[in-house]
Motif scaffolding. Structure first.
Motif, PDB file in Angstrom:
ATOM      1  N   UNK A 127      21.043  24.750 -40.232  1.00  0.00           N
ATOM      2  CA  UNK A 127      21.747  24.017 -39.184  1.00  0.00           C
ATOM      3  C   UNK A 127      21.177  22.623 -38.928  1.00  0.00           C
ATOM      4  N   UNK A 128      19.915  22.405 -39.253  1.00  0.00           N
ATOM      5  CA  UNK A 128      19.276  21.115 -38.957  1.00  0.00           C
ATOM      6  C   UNK A 128      20.044  19.956 -39.567  1.00  0.00           C
ATOM      7  N   UNK A 129      20.424  20.087 -40.822  1.00  0.00           N
ATOM      8  CA  UNK A 129      21.133  19.001 -41.509  1.00  0.00           C
ATOM      9  C   UNK A 129      22.481  18.712 -40.845  1.00  0.00           C
ATOM     10  N   UNK A 130      23.184  19.753 -40.451  1.00  0.00           N
ATOM     11  CA  UNK A 130      24.491  19.566 -39.812  1.00  0.00           C
ATOM     12  C   UNK A 130      24.349  18.822 -38.486  1.00  0.00           C
ATOM     13  N   UNK A 131      23.318  19.180 -37.736  1.00  0.00           N
ATOM     14  CA  UNK A 131      23.115  18.528 -36.440  1.00  0.00           C
ATOM     15  C   UNK A 131      22.668  17.080 -36.627  1.00  0.00           C
ATOM     16  N   UNK A 132      21.801  16.831 -37.596  1.00  0.00           N
ATOM     17  CA  UNK A 132      21.321  15.472 -37.843  1.00  0.00           C
ATOM     18  C   UNK A 132      22.445  14.553 -38.301  1.00  0.00           C
ATOM     19  N   UNK A 133      23.485  15.129 -38.895  1.00  0.00           N
ATOM     20  CA  UNK A 133      24.651  14.340 -39.319  1.00  0.00           C
ATOM     21  C   UNK A 133      25.617  14.093 -38.160  1.00  0.00           C
ATOM     22  N   UNK A 134      25.281  14.599 -36.972  1.00  0.00           N
ATOM     23  CA  UNK A 134      26.092  14.331 -35.795  1.00  0.00           C
ATOM     24  C   UNK A 134      27.314  15.212 -35.644  1.00  0.00           C
ATOM     25  N   UNK A 135      27.297  16.397 -36.269  1.00  0.00           N
ATOM     26  CA  UNK A 135      28.465  17.270 -36.189  1.00  0.00           C
ATOM     27  C   UNK A 135      28.603  17.949 -34.825  1.00  0.00           C
ATOM     28  N   UNK A 136      27.516  18.020 -34.076  1.00  0.00           N
ATOM     29  CA  UNK A 136      27.557  18.704 -32.777  1.00  0.00           C
ATOM     30  C   UNK A 136      26.881  17.860 -31.711  1.00  0.00           C
ATOM     31  N   UNK A 137      27.513  17.808 -30.546  1.00  0.00           N
ATOM     32  CA  UNK A 137      26.932  17.090 -29.423  1.00  0.00           C
ATOM     33  C   UNK A 137      26.077  18.014 -28.540  1.00  0.00           C
ATOM     34  N   UNK A 138      26.189  19.317 -28.768  1.00  0.00           N
ATOM     35  CA  UNK A 138      25.409  20.281 -27.989  1.00  0.00           C
ATOM     36  C   UNK A 138      25.344  21.592 -28.749  1.00  0.00           C
ATOM     37  N   UNK A 139      24.325  22.405 -28.435  1.00  0.00           N
ATOM     38  CA  UNK A 139      24.239  23.759 -28.968  1.00  0.00           C
ATOM     39  C   UNK A 139      24.007  24.721 -27.806  1.00  0.00           C
ATOM     40  N   UNK A 140      24.456  25.952 -27.989  1.00  0.00           N
ATOM     41  CA  UNK A 140      24.269  27.009 -27.006  1.00  0.00           C
ATOM     42  C   UNK A 140      23.682  28.214 -27.722  1.00  0.00           C
ATOM     43  N   UNK A 141      22.666  28.823 -27.138  1.00  0.00           N
ATOM     44  CA  UNK A 141      22.154  30.098 -27.652  1.00  0.00           C
ATOM     45  C   UNK A 141      22.302  31.140 -26.551  1.00  0.00           C
ATOM     46  N   UNK A 142      22.638  32.359 -26.931  1.00  0.00           N
ATOM     47  CA  UNK A 142      22.804  33.422 -25.954  1.00  0.00           C
ATOM     48  C   UNK A 142      22.029  34.659 -26.375  1.00  0.00           C
ATOM     49  N   UNK A 143      21.264  35.214 -25.467  1.00  0.00           N
ATOM     50  CA  UNK A 143      20.470  36.391 -25.757  1.00  0.00           C
ATOM     51  C   UNK A 143      20.516  37.378 -24.603  1.00  0.00           C
ATOM     52  N   UNK A 144      20.195  38.631 -24.870  1.00  0.00           N
ATOM     53  CA  UNK A 144      19.633  39.145 -26.118  1.00  0.00           C
ATOM     54  C   UNK A 144      20.672  39.265 -27.237  1.00  0.00           C
ATOM     55  N   UNK A 145      20.132  39.358 -28.495  1.00  0.00           N
ATOM     56  CA  UNK A 145      18.723  39.283 -28.879  1.00  0.00           C
ATOM     57  C   UNK A 145      18.159  37.883 -28.624  1.00  0.00           C
ATOM     58  N   UNK A 146      16.953  37.845 -28.081  1.00  0.00           N
ATOM     59  CA  UNK A 146      16.361  36.578 -27.670  1.00  0.00           C
ATOM     60  C   UNK A 146      15.864  35.742 -28.846  1.00  0.00           C
ATOM     61  N   UNK A 147      15.915  36.297 -30.047  1.00  0.00           N
ATOM     62  CA  UNK A 147      15.637  35.484 -31.234  1.00  0.00           C
ATOM     63  C   UNK A 147      16.592  34.310 -31.338  1.00  0.00           C
TER      64      UNK A 147
END
Length: 429
Positions: A127-147
């Motif tokens: 995912x790092x490359x996709x984000x660095x290319x500006x494809x996303x203005x935000x990310x969301x993580x939801x847990x559990x699982x807290x990984x």
């Protein structure tokens, strides 16, 4: 032009249960609030419950990225020669083999925060490359699982992307961890990882006022409350619960009954109140019920005759059971996290207009919501007299059920607007 938000979630259709509903619905309504969601989820996850009908709710316009995951359960299945080796299910067994006990110990002490931790590094790399290319203005993580939150933490550190961390359950204070044979040093590691997530996320959300207060005490920062809710489009056209006739009672419970959800006080109160009653009395479980509860019911002749098991059904099929019910039973947990326990189905229950009888913390968050909506009441598991009185009132009640007050605030559409405002407030345009 809509801004794009990457939602990193382990649970996604065909997964069933409440864990998938929250973000399936946010993904449905976020576009109306100016955000284009993209889902990142495992390609080959090991789900506990499946509901393939939920796949019909995924818009053709929604982009879903599925990325391979390795989980240790398949290896354990081969060793045991059995299926379903999740420690959560094995923990409910009365007798555990040496291999099963060893598996639980390994899960508790070597897989931190959970067995999905092996998905973190490859996901971050992808995912790092996709984000660095500006494809996303935000990310969301939801847990559990807290990984999932560790993926967000590492992406934040690498790219600086705006990050919202959503806690559907506690982490270090989660009651599930107390069941595990966890060493103190491992519990300390959970607390350390949790603090990193709470400190480094731009926004943190959770589902109940109690969890909100607990997380604020841990984080020493603002935690935002966005409850679960109901989707009015889930309610089938023509759905109606009809008018109840007096001197009869059909209670329906939908969802899971496991080691922390005990319906027996309610069932025993039914037996004590109605064992000599001539009117029709019936209780239906819709969903998976633990073997222990099934065995207790089978050992009681009155309960055996009046309790029915419908088994696990699709979400859409649940509404057919609502239509046949006179009232709905809600079995909340009776554990240390009970006060903050607000199951997603509470809001759907309220949307049916049926009265709700619940077991749980009478001062908890669910009790306050029900009281405010005048939709039902929560009784302590040990308050047998009050439970019987409530059952008698439901038995004698007749007429049309009334809609819950203020239920509109819990619609998935309105909740998605709240979420979008949090994303708009701080994210990069």
């Amino acid at each position: 032009m809509k801004k794009r938000v990457l939602i990193i979630t382990y649970y996604w259709p065909p997964s069933g249960g409440s864990g998938v509903q929250r973000w399936l619905k946010f993904a449905k309504y976020l576009p109306e609030a100016g955000w284009e969601p993209v889902i990142f989820t495992p390609e080959n996850p090991d789900f506990d419950l499946k509901d393939e009908s939920l796949e019909k709710e995924i818009s053709n316009e929604l982009e879903v990225m599925k990325f391979p995951i390795w989980e240790p359960y398949q290896l354990l299945d081969r060793i045991r020669g059995k299926k379903e080796s999740h420690p959560g299910r094995v923990l409910e067994q009365k007798e555990q083999s040496f291999i099963e006990k060893a598996a639980i110990w390994l899960r508790a002490n070597l897989m931190v925060p959970d067995p999905r931790v092996f998905w973190v590094k490859p996901s971050v790399k992808f995912l790092t490359e996709l984000i660095e290319k500006g494809q996303f203005q935000a990310i969301i993580t939801t847990g559990p699982p807290h990984s999932m939150h560790l993926i967000g933490r590492d992406l934040k550190r690498k790219t600086g992307v705006f990050w919202l961390a959503d806690f559907r359950d506690p982490w270090s204070q989660w009651e599930f961890l107390d069941k595990l044979p966890m060493q103190n040093r491992v519990r300390d590691k959970h607390k350390k990882l949790e603090q990193e997530v709470l400190n480094e996320a731009d926004v943190v959300t959770t589902i109940s006022p109690t969890f909100q207060d607990d997380l604020e005490q841990l984080a020493r920062r603002k935690i935002n409350l966005i409850t679960n809710g109901f989707d009015e489009t889930d309610i089938p056209q023509g759905f109606s619960v009809g008018e109840k006739k007096g001197d009869s009672l059909h209670l329906v419970y939908t969802g899971i009954i496991d080691s922390i959800r005990n319906p027996m006080p309610l069932l025993k109160a039914m037996r004590e109140e109605f064992s000599k009653e001539k009117g029709e009395v019936k209780f239906t479980f819709v969903g998976r019920v633990s073997d222990q509860v099934r065995e207790e019911i089978a050992a009681d002749s009155w309960l055996l005759a009046h309790v029915h098991f419908a088994g696990y059904v699709s979400h859409q099929e649940v509404f057919g059971f609502y239509e046949k019910a006179d009232a709905l039973a809600l079995i909340l947990t009776n554990t240390k996290n009970a006060k903050g326990n607000i199951p997603g189905k509470l809001f759907e229950y309220m949307a049916t207009t049926l009265p709700i009888l619940a077991l749980g913390d009478p001062e908890g968050d669910s009790a306050k919501i029900l009281k405010e909506a005048e939709a039902g009441q929560v009784f302590s598991h040990s308050d047998h007299v009050a439970i019987q009185v409530s059952l008698r009132k439901l038995f004698e009640r007749s007429g049309k059920a009334e809609s819950a007050r203020g239920i509109e605030q819990y619609s998935r559409r309105n909740l998605s607007i709240q979420l979008a405002k949090l994303l708009d407030a701080d994210s990069v345009s």
